[in-house]
Design a protein around this motif. Sequence first.
Motif, mmCIF file in Angstrom:
data_model
loop_
_atom_site.group_PDB
_atom_site.id
_atom_site.type_symbol
_atom_site.label_atom_id
_atom_site.label_comp_id
_atom_site.label_asym_id
_atom_site.label_seq_id
_atom_site.Cartn_x
_atom_site.Cartn_y
_atom_site.Cartn_z
ATOM 1 N N ALA A 55 -5.719 6.419 -6.416
ATOM 2 C CA ALA A 55 -5.895 5.616 -8.602
ATOM 3 C C ALA A 55 -7.982 5.125 -7.698
ATOM 4 N N TRP A 56 -7.890 5.541 -6.249
ATOM 5 C CA TRP A 56 -9.414 4.678 -6.305
ATOM 6 C C TRP A 56 -9.614 6.054 -5.069
ATOM 7 N N GLU A 57 -10.518 5.658 -3.915
ATOM 8 C CA GLU A 57 -10.648 6.936 -3.009
ATOM 9 C C GLU A 57 -9.773 6.933 -1.427
ATOM 10 N N ILE A 58 -10.032 7.513 -0.746
ATOM 11 C CA ILE A 58 -8.920 8.082 0.208
ATOM 12 C C ILE A 58 -9.210 6.741 1.018
ATOM 13 N N THR A 59 -10.678 6.002 0.917
ATOM 14 C CA THR A 59 -10.501 5.251 2.181
ATOM 15 C C THR A 59 -10.814 3.566 1.573
ATOM 16 N N THR A 60 -9.784 3.575 0.431
ATOM 17 C CA THR A 60 -9.418 1.827 0.139
ATOM 18 C C THR A 60 -8.650 1.188 0.098
ATOM 19 N N PRO A 61 -7.811 1.786 0.209
ATOM 20 C CA PRO A 61 -6.604 1.475 1.693
ATOM 21 C C PRO A 61 -7.327 0.811 2.623
ATOM 22 N N PHE A 62 -7.645 0.984 3.669
ATOM 23 C CA PHE A 62 -8.912 0.990 4.290
ATOM 24 C C PHE A 62 -9.353 -0.277 4.360
ATOM 25 N N TRP A 63 -10.199 -0.335 2.803
ATOM 26 C CA TRP A 63 -11.295 -1.324 3.290
ATOM 27 C C TRP A 63 -10.109 -2.607 2.402
ATOM 28 N N ILE A 64 -9.102 -2.637 1.706
ATOM 29 C CA ILE A 64 -8.187 -3.234 1.310
ATOM 30 C C ILE A 64 -7.389 -3.923 2.527
ATOM 31 N N VAL B 125 -8.697 -7.169 16.418
ATOM 32 C CA VAL B 125 -8.668 -5.871 16.757
ATOM 33 C C VAL B 125 -8.111 -5.135 15.542
ATOM 34 N N GLU B 126 -7.350 -5.313 14.326
ATOM 35 C CA GLU B 126 -6.688 -4.997 12.809
ATOM 36 C C GLU B 126 -7.741 -5.127 11.968
ATOM 37 N N VAL B 127 -8.798 -5.931 11.598
ATOM 38 C CA VAL B 127 -9.618 -5.827 11.280
ATOM 39 C C VAL B 127 -10.891 -5.277 11.401
ATOM 40 N N VAL B 128 -11.350 -5.072 12.791
ATOM 41 C CA VAL B 128 -12.328 -3.957 13.075
ATOM 42 C C VAL B 128 -11.690 -2.386 13.150
ATOM 43 N N THR B 129 -10.358 -2.420 13.082
ATOM 44 C CA THR B 129 -9.284 -1.115 13.402
ATOM 45 C C THR B 129 -9.897 -0.644 11.768
ATOM 46 N N HIS B 130 -9.743 -1.528 10.548
ATOM 47 C CA HIS B 130 -9.478 -0.848 8.968
ATOM 48 C C HIS B 130 -10.733 -0.301 8.337
ATOM 49 N N VAL B 131 -11.856 -1.547 9.440
ATOM 50 C CA VAL B 131 -13.246 -1.281 9.128
ATOM 51 C C VAL B 131 -14.308 -0.047 9.211
ATOM 52 N N MET C 76 3.162 -10.744 10.527
ATOM 53 C CA MET C 76 3.909 -9.173 10.982
ATOM 54 C C MET C 76 4.228 -8.628 9.438
ATOM 55 N N GLY C 77 5.154 -9.083 8.441
ATOM 56 C CA GLY C 77 5.456 -8.825 7.652
ATOM 57 C C GLY C 77 4.313 -7.975 6.848
ATOM 58 N N LEU C 78 3.418 -8.724 6.609
ATOM 59 C CA LEU C 78 1.576 -9.061 6.255
ATOM 60 C C LEU C 78 1.005 -7.930 6.337
ATOM 61 N N GLY C 79 0.772 -7.866 7.834
ATOM 62 C CA GLY C 79 0.477 -6.808 8.538
ATOM 63 C C GLY C 79 0.724 -5.630 8.020
ATOM 64 N N ASN C 80 1.952 -5.488 8.508
ATOM 65 C CA ASN C 80 2.795 -4.698 8.512
ATOM 66 C C ASN C 80 2.418 -3.499 6.836
ATOM 67 N N ILE C 81 1.913 -3.794 5.637
ATOM 68 C CA ILE C 81 2.139 -3.977 4.195
ATOM 69 C C ILE C 81 0.516 -3.618 4.634
ATOM 70 N N ALA C 82 -0.714 -3.685 5.017
ATOM 71 C CA ALA C 82 -1.668 -4.140 5.089
ATOM 72 C C ALA C 82 -1.867 -2.300 6.649
ATOM 73 N N PHE C 83 -1.521 -2.394 7.166
ATOM 74 C CA PHE C 83 -0.927 -1.267 7.763
ATOM 75 C C PHE C 83 -0.571 -0.016 7.623
ATOM 76 N N CYS C 84 0.410 -0.367 6.557
ATOM 77 C CA CYS C 84 1.132 1.021 6.039
ATOM 78 C C CYS C 84 0.682 1.800 4.777
ATOM 79 N N ALA C 85 0.229 0.581 4.353
ATOM 80 C CA ALA C 85 -0.725 1.138 3.076
ATOM 81 C C ALA C 85 -1.907 2.042 3.554
ATOM 82 N N ALA C 86 -2.351 1.425 4.629
ATOM 83 C CA ALA C 86 -3.337 2.639 5.078
ATOM 84 C C ALA C 86 -3.416 4.147 5.511
ATOM 85 N N PHE C 87 -2.362 4.039 6.214
ATOM 86 C CA PHE C 87 -1.623 4.757 7.733
ATOM 87 C C PHE C 87 -0.572 5.860 6.248
#
Length: 400
Positions: free
Chosen positions: A370-379, A294-300, A228-239
């Motif tokens: 620093a990069w592209e608008i889609t970079t947070p989603f790939w990460i 589902v989380e992986v597929v969503t970000h991709v 949950m903690g690491l997933g929220n880093i990924a989710f909120c970095a993207a969104f």
Amino acid sequence: MRTLLSARLGADFAKLWAASAVSNIGDGITMAAGPLLVASVSSDPALIAGAAFAQQLPWLLFALVSGAYVDRLDRRRLVVAVNLARAVALAALAVTIATETVTVAVIYAVVFLLGTGETLADTAMNALLPSVVVADKLPAANARLYATFTIGNQFAAKPLGAWLFVIAAAAPFGLNALTFAVSAALVAGIRPTSAPQPQPRASLRGEIIEGMRWLWRHQLLRTLAASMGLGNIAFCAAFAVFVLYSRQRLGLSDLGYGFLLTTFAVGGLLGTAIAARLVRAVGSAAVLRTGLVVEVVTHVTLAVTTSPWVAAGILIVFSIHGMVWGVTVASLRQRLVPSHLLGRVGSGYALLDLGGATLGSLLGGVLASAWEITTPFWIAAVMMTVIAVVAWRPLARAAL
């Protein structure tokens, strides 16, 4: 509706559900009216953003301490006292608005008090539920509470809050004060069927350590908390940059962006409708593992698509997963954690949840700049893939 709830989950749950519904509507009204109030007092973007931070800060400062007190005190009485205190704070704010004496400092003080109360009341409400509902009904009870939040807080309350502020600036805050008072009265009428057994009293620091140590030693809940903690880093970095993504990548107007956000509420409502039945049908382990996929597929999908319709579709799927995951994890935690530790373990979850979200929000803007608008989603997709691989085997224990 109330009769049905009483028959299936008990009269005390009906009171708890009604209290949650009323306070969620009040919270949603204030969430909409609060930024409008700050903006009416100051045009400084930093001060406006600071109000949201002032309400979130207590979770970072007091979450673990609040969890310890939830386990020390009578949870029902604690919720009643905190809701009454929040009602008084909001009523005082409404008076300053009506008398045109409100200032940014006053707003900050009130929202900080509201946030502090939230760390106690929300943790206590979650810990109180297992003493009101039998264990095998927890998924259904949690699903109803999550549905109430989605309908009341996300759909109904926010436009109402904005409309009330236009009519009379003090009105939404006075109404929220009333909702907290009504919620307190409803919770006061609950008579839990069980309560934590008295435990030897340690120091506050020792009690906090005990709760965190218990969480760390439980493989399944430790895995869920870390995910949950690491997933929220990924989710909120993207969104964190989602509004810019919607404009630059999807070509949406501000109105289109607003409609796209409603997909979260639509998916969340669908998720609450199927969560309990889905867990019964396929089991908790399958639900949790599928959620990580589902989380992986969503970000991709969001990283590669330029279609608003594709984005809306995957966001609905993601929101269904988010609600089902939330119901499943909450029910597991309430069944697995000893009653006298529910507050401390629950507050540990909340700290990881908000801490991950805060860090992710900070990282998202930096990465996109620093990069592209889609970079947070790939990460985020890479992070969630790693999390899924590491958590896959431990999550099998959810079936037990």
